[in-house]
Design an enzyme around this catalytic site. Sequence first.
Site, mmCIF file in Angstrom:
data_model
loop_
_atom_site.group_PDB
_atom_site.id
_atom_site.type_symbol
_atom_site.label_atom_id
_atom_site.label_comp_id
_atom_site.label_asym_id
_atom_site.label_seq_id
_atom_site.Cartn_x
_atom_site.Cartn_y
_atom_site.Cartn_z
ATOM 1 N N THR A 166 -84.809 27.963 -8.873
ATOM 2 C CA THR A 166 -85.297 29.378 -9.065
ATOM 3 C C THR A 166 -84.121 30.111 -9.244
ATOM 4 O O THR A 166 -83.206 30.104 -8.352
ATOM 5 C CB THR A 166 -86.264 29.514 -7.908
ATOM 6 O OG1 THR A 166 -86.596 31.123 -8.178
ATOM 7 C CG2 THR A 166 -85.410 29.635 -6.674
ATOM 8 N N ASP A 209 -58.415 7.550 -7.523
ATOM 9 C CA ASP A 209 -57.460 6.945 -6.415
ATOM 10 C C ASP A 209 -56.035 6.995 -7.310
ATOM 11 O O ASP A 209 -55.917 6.954 -8.470
ATOM 12 C CB ASP A 209 -57.832 5.717 -6.029
ATOM 13 C CG ASP A 209 -57.284 5.255 -4.840
ATOM 14 O OD1 ASP A 209 -57.495 6.193 -3.727
ATOM 15 O OD2 ASP A 209 -56.686 4.158 -4.769
ATOM 16 N N TYR A 224 -45.827 12.854 -2.854
ATOM 17 C CA TYR A 224 -44.439 12.550 -2.766
ATOM 18 C C TYR A 224 -43.682 13.379 -3.822
ATOM 19 O O TYR A 224 -42.266 12.989 -4.026
ATOM 20 C CB TYR A 224 -44.049 10.829 -2.902
ATOM 21 C CG TYR A 224 -44.731 10.251 -2.001
ATOM 22 C CD1 TYR A 224 -44.119 9.651 -0.832
ATOM 23 C CD2 TYR A 224 -46.209 9.569 -2.313
ATOM 24 C CE1 TYR A 224 -44.613 8.873 0.127
ATOM 25 C CE2 TYR A 224 -46.586 8.890 -1.305
ATOM 26 C CZ TYR A 224 -45.868 8.544 0.011
ATOM 27 O OH TYR A 224 -46.316 7.897 0.951
ATOM 28 N N LYS A 266 -45.995 20.224 -14.614
ATOM 29 C CA LYS A 266 -46.426 18.820 -14.154
ATOM 30 C C LYS A 266 -47.465 18.184 -14.615
ATOM 31 O O LYS A 266 -47.421 16.953 -15.125
ATOM 32 C CB LYS A 266 -46.551 18.964 -12.473
ATOM 33 C CG LYS A 266 -46.917 17.766 -11.708
ATOM 34 C CD LYS A 266 -47.402 17.921 -10.503
ATOM 35 C CE LYS A 266 -47.898 16.575 -9.775
ATOM 36 N NZ LYS A 266 -48.739 16.980 -8.446
ATOM 37 N N HIS A 289 -49.255 11.606 -13.850
ATOM 38 C CA HIS A 289 -50.182 10.628 -13.766
ATOM 39 C C HIS A 289 -51.461 11.179 -13.820
ATOM 40 O O HIS A 289 -52.477 10.758 -14.657
ATOM 41 C CB HIS A 289 -49.897 9.379 -12.667
ATOM 42 C CG HIS A 289 -50.162 10.405 -11.270
ATOM 43 N ND1 HIS A 289 -49.262 11.585 -10.983
ATOM 44 C CD2 HIS A 289 -50.540 10.292 -10.140
ATOM 45 C CE1 HIS A 289 -49.330 12.055 -9.925
ATOM 46 N NE2 HIS A 289 -50.297 11.186 -9.235
ATOM 47 N N ARG A 290 -51.853 12.067 -12.823
ATOM 48 C CA ARG A 290 -52.949 12.725 -12.720
ATOM 49 C C ARG A 290 -53.503 13.384 -13.895
ATOM 50 O O ARG A 290 -54.703 13.523 -14.595
ATOM 51 C CB ARG A 290 -53.342 13.467 -11.326
ATOM 52 C CG ARG A 290 -54.838 13.961 -11.433
ATOM 53 C CD ARG A 290 -54.886 14.406 -9.744
ATOM 54 N NE ARG A 290 -54.418 13.558 -8.812
ATOM 55 C CZ ARG A 290 -53.400 13.935 -8.110
ATOM 56 N NH1 ARG A 290 -52.583 14.680 -8.506
ATOM 57 N NH2 ARG A 290 -52.859 12.697 -7.288
#
Lengths: 200, 200
Positions: free
Chosen positions: A7, A69, A152, A173, A178-179
């Site tokens: 709603t 992960d 890290y 970055k 990687h991400r």
Amino acid sequence: MILYCATSNPGKLREFREAASGGWEIEPLPKLREIPPPEENGTTFEENAILKARYYAAFAREVPVYAEDSGLEVDSLGGAPGVYSARFSGPDATDAANNQLLLDRLAGKTDRVARYVAVIALVLPDGSIRSFRGTVEGEILREPRGSGGFGYDPLFFYPPFGCTFAEVSREQKLTVSHRGRAAASMMDFLNAARLPLDPK
Amino acid sequence: MILYCATSNPGKLREFREAASGGWEIEPLPKLREIPPPEENGTTFEENAILKARYYAAFAREVPVYAEDSGLEVDSLGGAPGVYSARFSGPDATDAANNQLLLDRLAGKTDRVARYVAVIALVLPDGSIRSFRGTVEGEILREPRGSGGFGYDPLFFYPPFGCTFAEVSREQKLTVSHRGRAAASMMDFLNAARLPLDPK
């Protein structure tokens, strides 16, 4: 436990919340206002309630869900800490403790080659799964540098930047991390797939 | 379009949001912190990402969704406005315009008996639907009274209270109202059903 209420009427939502019991929490269906409303062409309250509930539930079930992960693989440590990166120094690990343990393990080693790895697993509306991997190569310094990022990053020296991941902006970055790379692959897939927004 | 990200790490969430493109919006999985985390016992990043994504997607797909339809049935108007209650005075209807139109239609009529009806349709995790109906009987006044509630509440006189639904507190209205009764039936059903919180 959550119940999604389809709603956009704040008065009704308030009443439903006050009527909730047994630990159920009433939440408005996410992004309800962005979903084109169905035509309420039923001739009874039951018909209209059911057609709205079916319609909105289909949207709710269509939302793709993903998890990620990631971790650091250090060649001279046989790939450690790897999948244990977040809990390297124990179950209550902090970034600082993990970084210190990594320095201790690498004491005296000249091979400092390492890579960050991220894997995203995406569950699609039909239940199928796609995964996307991103990596970035660097070197582990002998002491931390910079205060940005997390994990890290203060020890992860990235040669093309000439500094660590904790010394660059988040935007910078992300272009090489990687991400960032795994996320870009997922976005490419999703944008090409053009998942139907219309429920079945 | 939404993507649910199953992470409680704010740094990762921020990075994912900045990496999003093509109109996708990254949202944390609702109530993630209340879901017991799965054991990350995979030996690779892929295994861990997939087990987390499957686990959290199962929770996301389990959330029951409901919609409600409600309105006012006036006996001397043959049950009108009924399913058209919200749009009685047209597509851009307001509560005030609807209330005025109701008074106009009832001008000169002595039978003012009316009932509010609410029907909730609930879509369960297995796709099945349950509906719950609540009603409350009253009379339509000749002029509005009170500033609480919404819809036709200022005209809806409830004899046991001796006043309109716009003249009582939200809590008081909810104990007898159509929506309060339908919601209570749904809560009774849900609390007895004890839907499994654990995903399959």
